[in-house]
Design an enzyme around this catalytic site. Structure first.
Site, PDB file in Angstrom:
ATOM      1  N   PHE A 136       1.032  -1.385   0.017  1.00 37.07           N
ATOM      2  CA  PHE A 136       0.170   0.141   0.159  1.00 37.07           C
ATOM      3  C   PHE A 136       0.952   1.252  -0.084  1.00 37.07           C
ATOM      4  O   PHE A 136       2.014   1.237   0.466  1.00 37.07           O
ATOM      5  CB  PHE A 136      -0.723  -0.104   1.300  1.00 37.07           C
ATOM      6  CG  PHE A 136      -0.273  -0.151   2.518  1.00 37.07           C
ATOM      7  CD1 PHE A 136       0.021   1.129   3.158  1.00 37.07           C
ATOM      8  CD2 PHE A 136       0.230  -1.104   3.003  1.00 37.07           C
ATOM      9  CE1 PHE A 136       0.855   1.269   4.474  1.00 37.07           C
ATOM     10  CE2 PHE A 136       0.874  -1.104   4.360  1.00 37.07           C
ATOM     11  CZ  PHE A 136       1.180   0.239   5.029  1.00 37.07           C
ATOM     12  N   CYS A 137       0.282   2.422  -0.670  1.00 34.70           N
ATOM     13  CA  CYS A 137       0.952   3.706  -0.608  1.00 34.70           C
ATOM     14  C   CYS A 137      -0.249   4.647  -0.443  1.00 34.70           C
ATOM     15  O   CYS A 137      -1.180   4.536   0.024  1.00 34.70           O
ATOM     16  CB  CYS A 137       1.870   3.731  -1.777  1.00 34.70           C
ATOM     17  SG  CYS A 137       0.757   3.557  -2.999  1.00 34.70           S
ATOM     18  N   THR A 138       0.292   5.963  -0.406  1.00 29.85           N
ATOM     19  CA  THR A 138      -0.619   7.029  -0.126  1.00 29.85           C
ATOM     20  C   THR A 138      -2.062   7.090  -0.897  1.00 29.85           C
ATOM     21  O   THR A 138      -2.971   7.142  -0.535  1.00 29.85           O
ATOM     22  CB  THR A 138       0.084   8.440  -0.270  1.00 29.85           C
ATOM     23  OG1 THR A 138       1.283   8.460   0.403  1.00 29.85           O
ATOM     24  CG2 THR A 138      -0.905   9.629   0.219  1.00 29.85           C
TER      25      THR A 138
END
Length: 307
Positions: A174-176
């Site tokens: 996951f990331c922003t």
């Protein structure tokens, strides 16, 4: 009330250089600020403006058939989140530094926010936060691994040193906003990893959709604008940011003897010279003078870059 719109799309743009000026002029005409990146592989960025202005820019983009289905994520801001308007030409719209990775041809499995909790609760799933260390420090998902990277360029080396497709059968990342995971999952697929997942819409979509009492997110989410962080419901967070080192800082850290607004914080006090501190102090003085005149200093020291 302002609207921040984060958007990206991987799409072949052979004429990306020619797209720059008309896109920039559209932003200026609508008084929309922020940064958009254009490259042969697509578009990426975050912009901020009034409701009408953001709609105008999105409609302009979608009038190009290549961007007709571009998705974006919105969050509110009490004030303009950026001070400048920039459209930059880049080699990559998010820099992994590996030329042959192409999310348009191979990417991981998208997981909707409402199904994310079940996935990361699976003990067979290795959960990796693909963001930088200073972002991880502000908040992350329960049980997520911190690769301890300072830039996204370091992620391939992390994979080389710590991940094995024979050992790690299921990997969730996951990331922003999702764009870094487009490339990180594509990279893992090319490296022989079979079951690779990523959070659709990123942390921002998760925080928007998931009630806090049913969330596995701990802390706040760092964002690359004047808000610094956001919380559940995408409300503005409690962190500020140090101009000198760009690290997010808490109210407690601002009580430190090593904190001086615009000059230093506990993270960087011992890492900058006297000359640098003097330069930062003069810059902060100019910012305060501009505010006293009812003006905005062109750069107030908070992070505007995308990584």
């Amino acid at each position: 009330m302002y609207i921040c719109a984060a958007l990206y799309k991987f799409v072949e743009l052979n004429d990306y250089k020619e797209l720059r000026e008309p896109l920039y002029q559209t932003l200026i005409a609508n008084d929309v600020k922020g940064t958009l990146l254009l490259a042969r592989e697509g578009i990426n960025g975050t912009i901020c403006g009034t409701r009408e202005a953001i709609d105008n820019v999105l409609n302009y983009l979608r009038s190009d058939e290549r961007f007709a289905d571009i998705e974006h994520k919105e969050s509110p801001s009490d004030e303009q989140a950026f001070y400048r308007t920039k459209v930059k030409l880049k080699k990559e719209i998010v820099t992994l530094g590996v030329d042959w990775v192409d999310p348009k041809s191979s990417v991981g499995t998208y997981v909707d926010p409402e199904k994310w909790n079940d996935l990361i609760a699976d003990p067979e799933v290795l959960v990796i936060d693909t963001r930088n260390e200073y972002e991880y420090a502000v908040g992350t998902f329960e049980g997520a691994i911190n690769p301890k990277t300072d830039t996204f360029r370091e992620f391939p080396e992390y994979v080389k040193q710590h991940l094995d497709p024979e050992k790690h059968k299921k990997v969730a990342m996951f990331c922003t906003g999702g764009i870094r995971c487009e490339k990180s999952t594509a990279y893992l697929k090319e490296q022989g990893f079979d079951e690779v997942y990523h959070l659709k819409g990123g942390i921002l979509k998760y925080l928007e959709m998931m009630p806090e009492d049913n969330s596995r997110w701990n802390g706040e989410c760092f964002v690359f604008d004047q808000r610094v962080t956001v919380k559940h419901g995408l409300e503005q967070g409690e962190y500020d940011q140090c101009y000198a080192c760009r690290m997010p800082i808490t109210a407690e850290e601002m009580q430190s003897e090593h904190y001086q607004k615009g000059v230093s914080c506990p993270h960087c006090y011992d890492k900058t010279s006297t000359e640098q501190k003097e330069r930062f102090a003069e810059r902060e003085r100019q910012i305060q003078l501009a505010k006293a005149r009812g003006e905005k200093h062109i750069r107030d020291g908070k992070l505007e870059s995308l990584s």
